[in-house]
Design a protein around this motif. Structure first.
Motif, mmCIF file in Angstrom:
data_model
loop_
_atom_site.group_PDB
_atom_site.id
_atom_site.type_symbol
_atom_site.label_atom_id
_atom_site.label_comp_id
_atom_site.label_asym_id
_atom_site.label_seq_id
_atom_site.Cartn_x
_atom_site.Cartn_y
_atom_site.Cartn_z
ATOM 1 N N PHE A 131 0.943 -1.387 0.252
ATOM 2 C CA PHE A 131 0.193 -0.184 0.125
ATOM 3 C C PHE A 131 1.109 1.241 0.003
ATOM 4 O O PHE A 131 1.254 1.305 1.037
ATOM 5 C CB PHE A 131 -0.887 0.035 1.240
ATOM 6 N N GLY A 132 0.226 2.517 -0.965
ATOM 7 C CA GLY A 132 1.289 3.224 -1.279
ATOM 8 C C GLY A 132 2.685 3.807 -1.915
ATOM 9 O O GLY A 132 3.376 4.675 -1.677
ATOM 10 N N PRO A 137 -2.492 8.372 -11.009
ATOM 11 C CA PRO A 137 -3.060 9.599 -11.095
ATOM 12 C C PRO A 137 -4.342 9.860 -11.194
ATOM 13 O O PRO A 137 -5.177 10.964 -11.411
ATOM 14 C CB PRO A 137 -2.691 10.409 -12.179
ATOM 15 N N GLY A 138 -4.843 8.674 -10.371
ATOM 16 C CA GLY A 138 -6.361 8.569 -10.089
ATOM 17 C C GLY A 138 -7.125 7.235 -9.206
ATOM 18 O O GLY A 138 -5.605 6.756 -8.969
ATOM 19 N N PRO A 139 -8.375 7.775 -9.251
ATOM 20 C CA PRO A 139 -8.472 6.084 -7.979
ATOM 21 C C PRO A 139 -8.454 4.977 -8.291
ATOM 22 O O PRO A 139 -8.674 4.438 -9.691
ATOM 23 C CB PRO A 139 -10.071 6.727 -8.020
ATOM 24 N N VAL A 140 -7.855 3.609 -7.972
ATOM 25 C CA VAL A 140 -7.865 3.050 -8.020
ATOM 26 C C VAL A 140 -8.143 2.270 -6.754
ATOM 27 O O VAL A 140 -7.428 2.328 -5.807
ATOM 28 C CB VAL A 140 -6.433 1.815 -8.349
ATOM 29 N N ASP A 141 -8.344 0.475 -6.786
ATOM 30 C CA ASP A 141 -8.618 -0.561 -5.755
ATOM 31 C C ASP A 141 -7.003 -1.215 -5.080
ATOM 32 O O ASP A 141 -6.762 -2.038 -6.108
ATOM 33 C CB ASP A 141 -9.271 -1.056 -5.911
ATOM 34 N N PRO A 142 -6.312 0.019 -4.017
ATOM 35 C CA PRO A 142 -4.872 -0.232 -4.103
ATOM 36 C C PRO A 142 -4.816 -2.619 -3.408
ATOM 37 O O PRO A 142 -3.332 -2.556 -3.649
ATOM 38 C CB PRO A 142 -4.515 0.397 -2.506
ATOM 39 N N ALA A 148 4.617 -8.068 -11.511
ATOM 40 C CA ALA A 148 5.477 -8.693 -11.543
ATOM 41 C C ALA A 148 7.260 -8.032 -11.933
ATOM 42 O O ALA A 148 7.176 -7.143 -12.937
ATOM 43 C CB ALA A 148 5.427 -9.214 -13.010
ATOM 44 N N CYS A 149 7.817 -8.484 -10.901
ATOM 45 C CA CYS A 149 9.273 -7.811 -11.080
ATOM 46 C C CYS A 149 9.741 -8.477 -11.810
ATOM 47 O O CYS A 149 10.635 -9.833 -11.992
ATOM 48 C CB CYS A 149 10.095 -7.599 -9.328
ATOM 49 N N LEU A 150 10.674 -8.330 -12.983
ATOM 50 C CA LEU A 150 11.295 -9.817 -14.255
ATOM 51 C C LEU A 150 12.671 -9.295 -13.588
ATOM 52 O O LEU A 150 13.248 -8.188 -13.519
ATOM 53 C CB LEU A 150 10.737 -9.191 -15.326
ATOM 54 N N GLY A 151 13.720 -10.478 -13.723
ATOM 55 C CA GLY A 151 14.663 -10.836 -13.832
ATOM 56 C C GLY A 151 15.508 -10.888 -12.825
ATOM 57 O O GLY A 151 16.761 -10.371 -12.292
ATOM 58 N N GLY A 152 14.578 -10.687 -11.504
ATOM 59 C CA GLY A 152 14.530 -10.298 -9.628
ATOM 60 C C GLY A 152 15.345 -9.065 -9.637
ATOM 61 O O GLY A 152 15.324 -8.550 -8.292
ATOM 62 N N ALA A 153 14.106 -8.234 -10.436
ATOM 63 C CA ALA A 153 14.201 -6.840 -10.380
ATOM 64 C C ALA A 153 13.431 -6.149 -8.936
ATOM 65 O O ALA A 153 12.181 -7.308 -8.545
ATOM 66 C CB ALA A 153 13.593 -5.658 -11.214
ATOM 67 N N ALA A 154 13.397 -4.956 -8.253
ATOM 68 C CA ALA A 154 13.297 -4.795 -6.578
ATOM 69 C C ALA A 154 12.063 -4.342 -7.004
ATOM 70 O O ALA A 154 11.281 -4.381 -8.402
ATOM 71 C CB ALA A 154 13.442 -4.204 -5.533
ATOM 72 N N MET A 155 11.076 -4.418 -6.007
ATOM 73 C CA MET A 155 9.476 -3.620 -6.069
ATOM 74 C C MET A 155 9.836 -2.365 -6.010
ATOM 75 O O MET A 155 10.754 -1.477 -5.963
ATOM 76 C CB MET A 155 8.742 -3.560 -4.974
ATOM 77 N N PRO A 156 9.096 -2.081 -7.818
ATOM 78 C CA PRO A 156 9.037 -0.815 -7.514
ATOM 79 C C PRO A 156 8.226 0.797 -6.555
ATOM 80 O O PRO A 156 7.782 0.383 -6.658
ATOM 81 C CB PRO A 156 8.417 0.010 -9.150
ATOM 82 N N SER A 157 8.442 1.804 -6.968
ATOM 83 C CA SER A 157 8.302 3.111 -6.535
ATOM 84 C C SER A 157 7.710 4.420 -6.716
ATOM 85 O O SER A 157 8.775 4.741 -7.496
ATOM 86 C CB SER A 157 8.408 3.134 -5.138
#
Length: 164
Positions: A131-132, A137-142, A148-157
């Motif tokens: 969460f967060g 840029p608009g409403p979405v259900d969090p 999908a983090c591909l190739g071992g990538a870290a969680m984006p933010s």
């Protein structure tokens, strides 16, 4: 009619009317008001990462990946994923998603984001975004923001923006 195998191929410009019909049938006219659709507004889907599933000569389903950024880092937004009603619940949607993820990974993409159903997309390699961590840029259900983090990538933010 049970399809034993599907042909997955890259979407061509000639496929667009059929794909748009599938999208309209699946999501209706209200689809353009959804935040994920608005993020894609004015941004062409990546032509190398858009696929159709064929049953004989008929387009039975499609999936698009559209270039976005998450906090300024390049990513792809999955969707819409559509399957014609006559071909639902036969594995085509899952196959299209797997194919799109494999193609994205082969191209060096590190993240594919979507707003969708965790029980459906989780087994395909998508995890809930804390969460967060990723904002739209608009409403979405969090609870429906998945990545999908591909190739071992870290969680984006960061904030999601259409285009690169």
């Amino acid at each position: 009619m049970l399809a034993v195998s599907w042909l997955i191929r890259t979407e061509t410009p000639a496929d667009l009317p059929a794909v748009e019909h599938l999208q309209e049938e699946a999501f209706g006219p209200g689809r353009f008001a959804r935040t994920a659709f608005r993020v894609r507004e004015g941004i062409a889907p990546d032509p190398e990462l858009c696929f159709v599933g064929m049953s004989g000569e008929e387009i039975a389903g499609s999936v698009w990946l559209t270039p976005i950024t998450i906090g300024g880092a390049p990513a792809q937004l999955l969707g819409p994923l559509t399957v014609a009603p006559a071909f639902k619940n036969r594995g085509l949607g899952r196959l299209l998603v797997k194919h799109a993820l494999e193609a994205a990974a082969a191209r060096g993409e590190t993240h594919v984001l979507l707003v969708g159903d965790g029980p459906y997309y989780g087994p395909l390699g998508f995890d809930p975004v804390p969460f967060g961590t990723v904002t739209f840029p608009g409403p979405v259900d969090p609870g429906r923001v998945l990545v999908a983090c591909l190739g071992g990538a870290a969680m984006p933010s960061g904030m999601v923006r259409g285009g690169r």
